[in-house]
Design an enzyme around this catalytic site. Structure first.
Site, PDB file in Angstrom:
ATOM      1  N   ARG A  32     -63.725  -7.356 -37.108  1.00  0.00           N
ATOM      2  CA  ARG A  32     -63.993  -7.033 -35.705  1.00  0.00           C
ATOM      3  C   ARG A  32     -64.825  -5.747 -35.547  1.00  0.00           C
ATOM      4  NH1 ARG A  32     -64.519  -7.270 -31.541  1.00  0.00           N
ATOM      5  NH2 ARG A  32     -62.855  -7.275 -30.019  1.00  0.00           N
ATOM      6  N   ARG A  87     -56.049 -10.391 -34.314  1.00  0.00           N
ATOM      7  CA  ARG A  87     -55.109  -9.383 -33.838  1.00  0.00           C
ATOM      8  C   ARG A  87     -54.556  -8.430 -34.886  1.00  0.00           C
ATOM      9  NH1 ARG A  87     -52.007 -11.511 -28.596  1.00  0.00           N
ATOM     10  NH2 ARG A  87     -53.834 -11.101 -27.327  1.00  0.00           N
ATOM     11  N   TYR A 102     -57.923 -20.053 -15.010  1.00  0.00           N
ATOM     12  CA  TYR A 102     -59.016 -19.133 -15.362  1.00  0.00           C
ATOM     13  C   TYR A 102     -60.307 -19.515 -14.655  1.00  0.00           C
ATOM     14  CZ  TYR A 102     -55.935 -17.176 -18.876  1.00  0.00           C
ATOM     15  OH  TYR A 102     -54.876 -16.560 -19.491  1.00  0.00           O
ATOM     16  N   ASP A 157     -60.754 -20.340 -28.867  1.00  0.00           N
ATOM     17  CA  ASP A 157     -60.054 -19.929 -27.651  1.00  0.00           C
ATOM     18  C   ASP A 157     -60.002 -21.100 -26.679  1.00  0.00           C
ATOM     19  OD1 ASP A 157     -59.088 -17.138 -26.475  1.00  0.00           O
ATOM     20  OD2 ASP A 157     -59.798 -18.410 -24.849  1.00  0.00           O
ATOM     21  N   ARG A 201     -51.280 -16.886 -32.078  1.00  0.00           N
ATOM     22  CA  ARG A 201     -52.160 -15.723 -32.202  1.00  0.00           C
ATOM     23  C   ARG A 201     -52.057 -15.046 -33.570  1.00  0.00           C
ATOM     24  NH1 ARG A 201     -54.441 -13.833 -27.308  1.00  0.00           N
ATOM     25  NH2 ARG A 201     -54.658 -15.660 -26.010  1.00  0.00           N
TER      26      ARG A 201
HETATM   27  O1  CP3 Z   1     -53.408 -18.497 -32.228  1.00  0.00           O
HETATM   28  C1  CP3 Z   1     -54.406 -18.087 -32.847  1.00  0.00           C
HETATM   29  O2  CP3 Z   1     -54.406 -17.073 -33.541  1.00  0.00           O
HETATM   30  C2  CP3 Z   1     -55.671 -18.925 -32.778  1.00  0.00           C
HETATM   31  C3  CP3 Z   1     -56.674 -18.494 -31.886  1.00  0.00           C
HETATM   32  C4  CP3 Z   1     -56.392 -18.381 -30.390  1.00  0.00           C
HETATM   33  C5  CP3 Z   1     -56.968 -17.359 -29.590  1.00  0.00           C
HETATM   34  N1  CP3 Z   1     -56.675 -17.642 -28.288  1.00  0.00           N
HETATM   35  C6  CP3 Z   1     -57.795 -16.258 -30.100  1.00  0.00           C
HETATM   36  C7  CP3 Z   1     -57.937 -15.024 -29.284  1.00  0.00           C
HETATM   37  C8  CP3 Z   1     -55.678 -19.230 -29.530  1.00  0.00           C
HETATM   38  C9  CP3 Z   1     -54.818 -20.444 -29.865  1.00  0.00           C
HETATM   39  C10 CP3 Z   1     -55.881 -18.745 -28.194  1.00  0.00           C
HETATM   40  C11 CP3 Z   1     -55.320 -19.426 -27.003  1.00  0.00           C
HETATM   41  C12 CP3 Z   1     -55.472 -18.791 -25.687  1.00  0.00           C
HETATM   42  N2  CP3 Z   1     -56.538 -18.062 -25.214  1.00  0.00           N
HETATM   43  C13 CP3 Z   1     -54.534 -18.904 -24.641  1.00  0.00           C
HETATM   44  C14 CP3 Z   1     -53.246 -19.684 -24.701  1.00  0.00           C
HETATM   45  C15 CP3 Z   1     -52.159 -18.970 -25.423  1.00  0.00           C
HETATM   46  C16 CP3 Z   1     -51.633 -17.731 -24.754  1.00  0.00           C
HETATM   47  O3  CP3 Z   1     -51.731 -16.672 -25.380  1.00  0.00           O
HETATM   48  O4  CP3 Z   1     -51.113 -17.816 -23.637  1.00  0.00           O
HETATM   49  C17 CP3 Z   1     -55.033 -18.187 -23.543  1.00  0.00           C
HETATM   50  C18 CP3 Z   1     -54.370 -18.028 -22.196  1.00  0.00           C
HETATM   51  C19 CP3 Z   1     -56.322 -17.667 -23.916  1.00  0.00           C
HETATM   52  C20 CP3 Z   1     -57.271 -16.869 -23.088  1.00  0.00           C
HETATM   53  C21 CP3 Z   1     -57.471 -15.502 -23.640  1.00  0.00           C
HETATM   54  N3  CP3 Z   1     -58.109 -15.208 -24.836  1.00  0.00           N
HETATM   55  C22 CP3 Z   1     -57.090 -14.265 -23.045  1.00  0.00           C
HETATM   56  C23 CP3 Z   1     -56.370 -14.134 -21.726  1.00  0.00           C
HETATM   57  C24 CP3 Z   1     -57.511 -13.231 -23.918  1.00  0.00           C
HETATM   58  C25 CP3 Z   1     -57.438 -11.731 -23.689  1.00  0.00           C
HETATM   59  C26 CP3 Z   1     -56.100 -11.168 -23.800  1.00  0.00           C
HETATM   60  C27 CP3 Z   1     -55.500 -11.346 -25.167  1.00  0.00           C
HETATM   61  O5  CP3 Z   1     -54.471 -12.005 -25.195  1.00  0.00           O
HETATM   62  O6  CP3 Z   1     -56.065 -10.837 -26.139  1.00  0.00           O
HETATM   63  C28 CP3 Z   1     -58.092 -13.837 -25.057  1.00  0.00           C
HETATM   64  C29 CP3 Z   1     -58.641 -13.124 -26.221  1.00  0.00           C
HETATM   65  C30 CP3 Z   1     -58.329 -13.623 -27.577  1.00  0.00           C
HETATM   66  N4  CP3 Z   1     -58.155 -14.946 -27.947  1.00  0.00           N
HETATM   67  C31 CP3 Z   1     -58.223 -12.816 -28.751  1.00  0.00           C
HETATM   68  C32 CP3 Z   1     -57.986 -13.701 -29.825  1.00  0.00           C
HETATM   69  C33 CP3 Z   1     -57.865 -13.356 -31.283  1.00  0.00           C
HETATM   70  C34 CP3 Z   1     -58.411 -11.313 -28.801  1.00  0.00           C
HETATM   71  C35 CP3 Z   1     -59.867 -11.018 -28.922  1.00  0.00           C
HETATM   72  C36 CP3 Z   1     -60.175  -9.818 -29.754  1.00  0.00           C
HETATM   73  O7  CP3 Z   1     -60.083  -9.880 -30.995  1.00  0.00           O
HETATM   74  O8  CP3 Z   1     -60.584  -8.829 -29.133  1.00  0.00           O
END
Ligand code: CP3
Length: 340
Positions: free
Chosen positions: A36, A27, A145, A72, A23
């Site tokens: 964003r 973020r 999911y 994602d 991540r």
């Molecule tokens: O690692 C990185 O920075 C690359 C991008 C990346 C994102 N999601 C961007 C993201 C990666 C590799 C993921 C993987 C992902 N997504 C997983 C597996 C890793 C983990 O954290 O367990 C999962 C379960 C998801 C599903 C997901 N995406 C959820 C549950 C959420 C909401 C809660 C949260 O953690 O923010 C997301 C949103 C998400 N994915 C954001 C980002 C940058 C936040 C979105 C925003 O900017 O508002």
């Protein structure tokens, strides 16, 4: 090109461990926050030029040794025809499959819905030579999911019930997700990624025996496809615990360890030929600089015995982590003298 991240992945001993963070793209980066304010998360992901820009931000602003594609794991369910909403509280599928009597019939695979991801990879490779990590979710996590619909219930009770009540349907769903994930990973490789991480963030949800019998074979189908194309593979089975004993060179090249499992204990369980990634607690980055530095120092003896190690957190960077601390952490990893 000589690179500390790729060299370590290939099993070579380097002067220090490489570092990147789950991540990292998004973020905590101030320049991501600015983007964003102008675009939604899904707009950023769907626009190849913007996704490429966000992918490279942490390399520029944090100095990490590898980039991970800004996308994602939920792109797979979307390309299987599931409607996805991004809400304030995270992703939500308004029509989860567990509620359906014939979940497979609800799916309608449109692989071209993933094309924007490949275009983003083209854009990144054109601009930068930094090692690029592609990824997807592993079948259990993806299905959690798809079946449950929302992520706020981190225990996914409906998904778990479904696995026990409908084993045959579960296996068919695993097959469908696995097939598409293989196609997705293969395309990412053709477009130029250098490494691949398979995210199994919810490995700890079910008993290890069930994981081994039903889900691990599907994981291996994906990891085999990636590795036989010559791309090193990192597997992140969060919460697998003593199930780490299942991690042999047949499964992956590196395994990413969660923050719950001490790295030395993980080292004893995982097969010696598989490298480790991890596993600083994401909350450590809220501590003082002195405490962050001490925590890094405490890993020195580990590196001196096991150079087959990539520094990362034990899960993703938390949203409200101070950017300065993240930057300090990455700098300290790079500036510490690891051999003395
Ligand atoms: O690692 C990185 O920075 C690359 C991008 C990346 C994102 N999601 C961007 C993201 C990666 C590799 C993921 C993987 C992902 N997504 C997983 C597996 C890793 C983990 O954290 O367990 C999962 C379960 C998801 C599903 C997901 N995406 C959820 C549950 C959420 C909401 C809660 C949260 O953690 O923010 C997301 C949103 C998400 N994915 C954001 C980002 C940058 C936040 C979105 C925003 O900017 O508002």
């Amino acid at each position: 090109m000589e690179n500390i991240f790729l060299n370590t992945l290939l099993g070579k001993t380097c002067q220090r461990p490489p570092v990147w963070l789950m991540r990292q793209a998004g973020r905590v980066l101030p320049r991501y926050q600015e983007l964003r304010a102008q675009y939604s998360f899904s707009e950023l992901m769907a626009t190849p030029e913007l996704a490429a820009k966000v992918t490279l931000l942490p390399v520029e602003d944090l100095g990490v040794d590898a980039a991970i594609l800004f996308s994602d794991i939920l792109t797979i369910p979307v390309s299987m025809g599931m409607q996805l909403e991004w809400t304030e509280r995270g992703p939500r599928f308004p029509h989860p499959l567990a509620k359906s009597s014939q979940p497979l019939n609800r799916l309608n695979i449109q692989a071209d819905k993933l094309d924007h991801v490949y275009k983003a990879i083209d854009c990144i490779v054109e601009q930068s030579h930094v090692p690029l990590i592609g990824f997807c979710g592993a079948p259990l996590t993806t299905l959690c999911y798809m079946l449950q619909g929302i992520s706020s219930k981190a225990t996914f009770p409906e998904a778990k019930k479904f696995f026990y009540e409908h084993r045959a349907e579960t296996e068919k769903l695993i097959d469908a997700v696995t097939e598409l994930s293989i196609e997705y990973a293969t395309q990412q490789i053709e477009h130029g990624i250098d490494a691949f991480q398979l995210f199994e963030s919810h490995a700890g949800l079910i008993p290890t025996e069930l994981y081994k019998e039903v889900f691990l074979p599907a994981v291996c189908r994906i990891t085999d496809a990636v590795r036989s194309a010559g791309i090193p593979l990192i597997f992140f089975p969060k919460g697998l615990g003593s199930g780490l004993q299942l991690i042999t060179p047949d499964v992956c090249d590196f395994v990413s360890i969660d923050w719950q499992t001490p790295l030395v204990e993980a080292r004893k369980m995982v097969h010696p030929e598989v490298g480790l990634q991890g596993n600083f607690d994401p909350h450590l980055l809220f501590a003082s600089k002195e405490e962050i530095e001490q925590a890094i120092e405490s890993y020195k003896p580990f590196f001196q015995q096991h150079s087959h190690w990539i520094v990362n957190l034990g899960h993703g960077v938390l949203a409200d982590t101070p950017f300065e601390n993240v930057k300090y952490f990455v700098n300290r990893i790079k500036e510490t003298n690891w051999t003395k």
